[in-house]
Scaffold this motif. Structure first.
Motif, PDB file in Angstrom:
ATOM      1  N   ILE A 196       0.801  -1.225   0.000  1.00 62.17           N
ATOM      2  CA  ILE A 196       0.000   0.000   0.000  1.00 62.17           C
ATOM      3  C   ILE A 196       0.836   1.279   0.000  1.00 62.17           C
ATOM      4  CG2 ILE A 196      -2.074  -1.013   1.002  1.00 62.17           C
ATOM      5  CD1 ILE A 196      -1.105   0.133   3.720  1.00 62.17           C
ATOM      6  N   ALA A 197       2.165   1.116  -0.110  1.00 60.35           N
ATOM      7  CA  ALA A 197       3.000   2.311  -0.258  1.00 60.35           C
ATOM      8  C   ALA A 197       3.078   2.707  -1.733  1.00 60.35           C
ATOM      9  CB  ALA A 197       4.397   2.059   0.301  1.00 60.35           C
ATOM     10  N   GLY A 198       2.572   1.849  -2.618  1.00 62.16           N
ATOM     11  CA  GLY A 198       2.596   2.116  -4.063  1.00 62.16           C
ATOM     12  C   GLY A 198       1.557   3.147  -4.461  1.00 62.16           C
ATOM     13  N   PRO A 199       1.451   3.416  -5.780  1.00 66.44           N
ATOM     14  CA  PRO A 199       0.555   4.486  -6.248  1.00 66.44           C
ATOM     15  C   PRO A 199      -0.927   4.204  -6.030  1.00 66.44           C
ATOM     16  CG  PRO A 199       1.520   3.311  -8.113  1.00 66.44           C
ATOM     17  CD  PRO A 199       2.217   2.817  -6.889  1.00 66.44           C
ATOM     18  N   GLY A 200      -1.302   2.920  -5.964  1.00 63.26           N
ATOM     19  CA  GLY A 200      -2.708   2.603  -5.675  1.00 63.26           C
ATOM     20  C   GLY A 200      -3.588   2.766  -6.902  1.00 63.26           C
TER      21      GLY A 200
ATOM     22  N   PHE B  23      -5.974   2.232  -3.331  1.00 68.26           N
ATOM     23  CA  PHE B  23      -6.311   1.126  -2.437  1.00 68.26           C
ATOM     24  C   PHE B  23      -7.471   1.525  -1.524  1.00 68.26           C
ATOM     25  CE2 PHE B  23      -1.679   0.898  -3.129  1.00 68.26           C
ATOM     26  CZ  PHE B  23      -1.542  -0.392  -3.638  1.00 68.26           C
ATOM     27  N   THR B  24      -8.163   0.497  -1.040  1.00 67.35           N
ATOM     28  CA  THR B  24      -9.133   0.686   0.033  1.00 67.35           C
ATOM     29  C   THR B  24      -8.698  -0.237   1.174  1.00 67.35           C
ATOM     30  OG1 THR B  24     -10.894   1.127  -1.553  1.00 67.35           O
ATOM     31  CG2 THR B  24     -11.567   0.567   0.686  1.00 67.35           C
ATOM     32  N   LEU B  25      -8.586   0.332   2.375  1.00 60.35           N
ATOM     33  CA  LEU B  25      -8.147  -0.457   3.536  1.00 60.35           C
ATOM     34  C   LEU B  25      -9.266  -0.543   4.560  1.00 60.35           C
ATOM     35  CD1 LEU B  25      -4.559   0.639   4.633  1.00 60.35           C
ATOM     36  CD2 LEU B  25      -5.236  -1.194   3.114  1.00 60.35           C
TER      37      LEU B  25
ATOM     38  N   HIS C 115      -7.423  -7.494   4.393  1.00 55.96           N
ATOM     39  CA  HIS C 115      -8.036  -6.210   4.756  1.00 55.96           C
ATOM     40  C   HIS C 115      -7.755  -5.124   3.715  1.00 55.96           C
ATOM     41  CE1 HIS C 115      -7.971  -8.387   8.592  1.00 55.96           C
ATOM     42  NE2 HIS C 115      -8.949  -7.583   8.989  1.00 55.96           N
ATOM     43  N   MET C 116      -7.128  -5.505   2.603  1.00 57.49           N
ATOM     44  CA  MET C 116      -6.741  -4.537   1.569  1.00 57.49           C
ATOM     45  C   MET C 116      -7.437  -4.858   0.252  1.00 57.49           C
ATOM     46  SD  MET C 116      -2.637  -4.717   2.166  1.00 57.49           S
ATOM     47  CE  MET C 116      -1.930  -4.650   3.812  1.00 57.49           C
ATOM     48  N   VAL C 117      -7.879  -3.800  -0.406  1.00 59.99           N
ATOM     49  CA  VAL C 117      -8.484  -3.930  -1.732  1.00 59.99           C
ATOM     50  C   VAL C 117      -7.698  -3.042  -2.683  1.00 59.99           C
ATOM     51  CG1 VAL C 117     -10.564  -3.544  -3.118  1.00 59.99           C
ATOM     52  CG2 VAL C 117     -10.769  -4.389  -0.760  1.00 59.99           C
ATOM     53  N   ALA C 118      -7.287  -3.596  -3.822  1.00 61.59           N
ATOM     54  CA  ALA C 118      -6.483  -2.832  -4.783  1.00 61.59           C
ATOM     55  C   ALA C 118      -7.354  -2.278  -5.910  1.00 61.59           C
ATOM     56  CB  ALA C 118      -5.380  -3.717  -5.353  1.00 61.59           C
TER      57      ALA C 118
ATOM     58  N   THR D  35     -23.231   0.663  -2.046  1.00 57.72           N
ATOM     59  CA  THR D  35     -23.875   0.247  -3.307  1.00 57.72           C
ATOM     60  C   THR D  35     -23.350  -1.080  -3.841  1.00 57.72           C
ATOM     61  OG1 THR D  35     -22.258   1.409  -4.685  1.00 57.72           O
ATOM     62  CG2 THR D  35     -24.156   2.681  -3.928  1.00 57.72           C
ATOM     63  N   ILE D  36     -22.361  -1.691  -3.153  1.00 59.68           N
ATOM     64  CA  ILE D  36     -21.820  -2.967  -3.640  1.00 59.68           C
ATOM     65  C   ILE D  36     -21.930  -4.052  -2.568  1.00 59.68           C
ATOM     66  CG2 ILE D  36     -20.244  -2.105  -5.434  1.00 59.68           C
ATOM     67  CD1 ILE D  36     -18.060  -1.885  -3.487  1.00 59.68           C
ATOM     68  N   THR D  37     -21.899  -5.308  -3.020  1.00 60.14           N
ATOM     69  CA  THR D  37     -22.084  -6.408  -2.064  1.00 60.14           C
ATOM     70  C   THR D  37     -20.831  -7.259  -1.880  1.00 60.14           C
ATOM     71  OG1 THR D  37     -22.997  -7.731  -3.859  1.00 60.14           O
ATOM     72  CG2 THR D  37     -24.570  -6.625  -2.407  1.00 60.14           C
ATOM     73  N   ASN D  38     -19.945  -7.257  -2.881  1.00 57.84           N
ATOM     74  CA  ASN D  38     -18.718  -8.053  -2.766  1.00 57.84           C
ATOM     75  C   ASN D  38     -17.539  -7.322  -3.397  1.00 57.84           C
ATOM     76  OD1 ASN D  38     -19.267 -10.851  -1.607  1.00 57.84           O
ATOM     77  ND2 ASN D  38     -20.909 -10.673  -3.131  1.00 57.84           N
ATOM     78  N   ILE D  39     -16.379  -7.418  -2.725  1.00 58.97           N
ATOM     79  CA  ILE D  39     -15.138  -6.925  -3.330  1.00 58.97           C
ATOM     80  C   ILE D  39     -14.043  -7.948  -3.043  1.00 58.97           C
ATOM     81  CG2 ILE D  39     -15.333  -4.402  -3.490  1.00 58.97           C
ATOM     82  CD1 ILE D  39     -14.464  -4.178  -0.640  1.00 58.97           C
ATOM     83  N   THR D  40     -13.049  -7.968  -3.927  1.00 59.92           N
ATOM     84  CA  THR D  40     -11.973  -8.946  -3.776  1.00 59.92           C
ATOM     85  C   THR D  40     -10.770  -8.305  -3.100  1.00 59.92           C
ATOM     86  OG1 THR D  40     -12.724 -10.039  -5.787  1.00 59.92           O
ATOM     87  CG2 THR D  40     -10.525 -10.606  -5.001  1.00 59.92           C
ATOM     88  N   SER D  41     -10.262  -8.985  -2.083  1.00 60.81           N
ATOM     89  CA  SER D  41      -9.123  -8.455  -1.330  1.00 60.81           C
ATOM     90  C   SER D  41      -7.812  -8.791  -2.027  1.00 60.81           C
ATOM     91  CB  SER D  41      -9.113  -9.064   0.072  1.00 60.81           C
ATOM     92  OG  SER D  41      -8.803 -10.452  -0.019  1.00 60.81           O
ATOM     93  N   LEU D  42      -6.721  -8.159  -1.555  1.00 62.19           N
ATOM     94  CA  LEU D  42      -5.388  -8.463  -2.082  1.00 62.19           C
ATOM     95  C   LEU D  42      -5.017  -9.920  -1.802  1.00 62.19           C
ATOM     96  CD1 LEU D  42      -2.937  -5.487  -1.350  1.00 62.19           C
ATOM     97  CD2 LEU D  42      -3.658  -6.373  -3.556  1.00 62.19           C
TER      98      LEU D  42
END
Length: 256
Positions: A154-158, A160-162, A192-195, A206-213
């Motif tokens: 998460i130090a990169g440009p992203g 990200f959602t944490l 716990h991280m989403v890219a 508004t969303i029901t599922n997201i994929t983590s790192l």
């Protein structure tokens, strides 16, 4: 001999002195601080000439005949005869963020501008979310675990959602020591991280599922004005926006 000054000050102004000259004659001389022909005497206002000797950044106020005081205008300090500009930015960076530049613009005005690689309104400026984790006591424990395992994603440009379990949870949950011992803590943290997305609270509703790192999905449900992840962890603080993403604080640890 007739005293020309005897009755009603010889017709002179009340602000004048009547002086006898030859018998039956007199002259009227205005008192100190007054000007006129003696019949009419007007108080001298020293402020009308050269601002009464006050500084050009001072206000001259008449207090009596040929008497005045000088007061420095707002934004200046001094004795009124000399007034110097007070720089708002010279004290405490003008109330701007430590990561902002303060610029005096005009009297009693200043602007705060976040420095490069920081975002915000100037009063609050945030860096990347990796830096922000460290600065906030609610998220500093999560940062400590990332550092211990050299997780630098998460130090990169992203973007990200944490979803960060707050420090109290990470400190008190007995499973954390177990995960570290088994070498799976990195997987738990990456869950716990989403890219590739900076999702604000309003987006998450508004969303029901997201994929983590980590690769596993996180289920999101929204009910009774609260967002819950995996039917367990509630978002308790949201939308701490950094330059490369956003941080939400949750009250439970997510387990893949």
């Amino acid at each position: 001999a007739v005293d020309a000054c005897k009755t009603s000050n010889g017709g002179c102004s009340a602000k004048a002195e009547c002086r006898r000259t030859t018998p039956g004659n007199r002259v009227c001389i205005c008192n100190a601080g007054y000007t006129g022909d003696g019949i009419v005497c007007i108080a001298i206002n020293p402020c009308l000439e050269n601002n009464g000797g006050c500084d050009r950044n001072a206000e001259c106020t008449q207090t009596g005949p040929n008497q005045a005081v000088c007061n420095c205008l707002k934004g200046y300090s001094g004795d009124g005869k000399r007034c110097t500009y007070i720089s708002l930015c010279s004290q405490n960076n003008g109330g701007c963020s430590e990561f902002a530049t303060c610029n005096d613009t005009e009297l009693t005005e200043r602007t705060c501008t976040c420095k490069p690689n920081y975002i915000g309104d100037g009063l609050k400026c945030r860096g990347n979310i990796f830096q922000e984790l460290m600065r906030n006591s609610n998220t500093s424990r999560f940062y400590f675990h990332l550092e211990a395992l050299s997780i630098k994603d998460i130090a990169g440009p992203g973007p990200f959602t944490l979803f960060v379990p707050h420090t109290g949870v990470l400190n008190s949950d007995p499973r954390v020591k177990d995960w570290i011992a088994k070498g799976v803590m990195a997987q738990v943290l990456r869950y716990h991280m989403v890219a590739c997305a900076s999702l604000l609270y309003s987006d998450l509703t508004t969303i029901t599922n997201i994929t983590s790192l980590h690769g596993d999905p996180i289920h999101i449900s929204y009910s009774q004005n609260s967002l819950v992840l995996n039917n367990n962890a509630e978002i308790i603080l949201s939308d701490a926006v950094g330059t490369n993403g956003v941080i939400h604080i949750i009250n439970q640890i997510l387990v893949p």
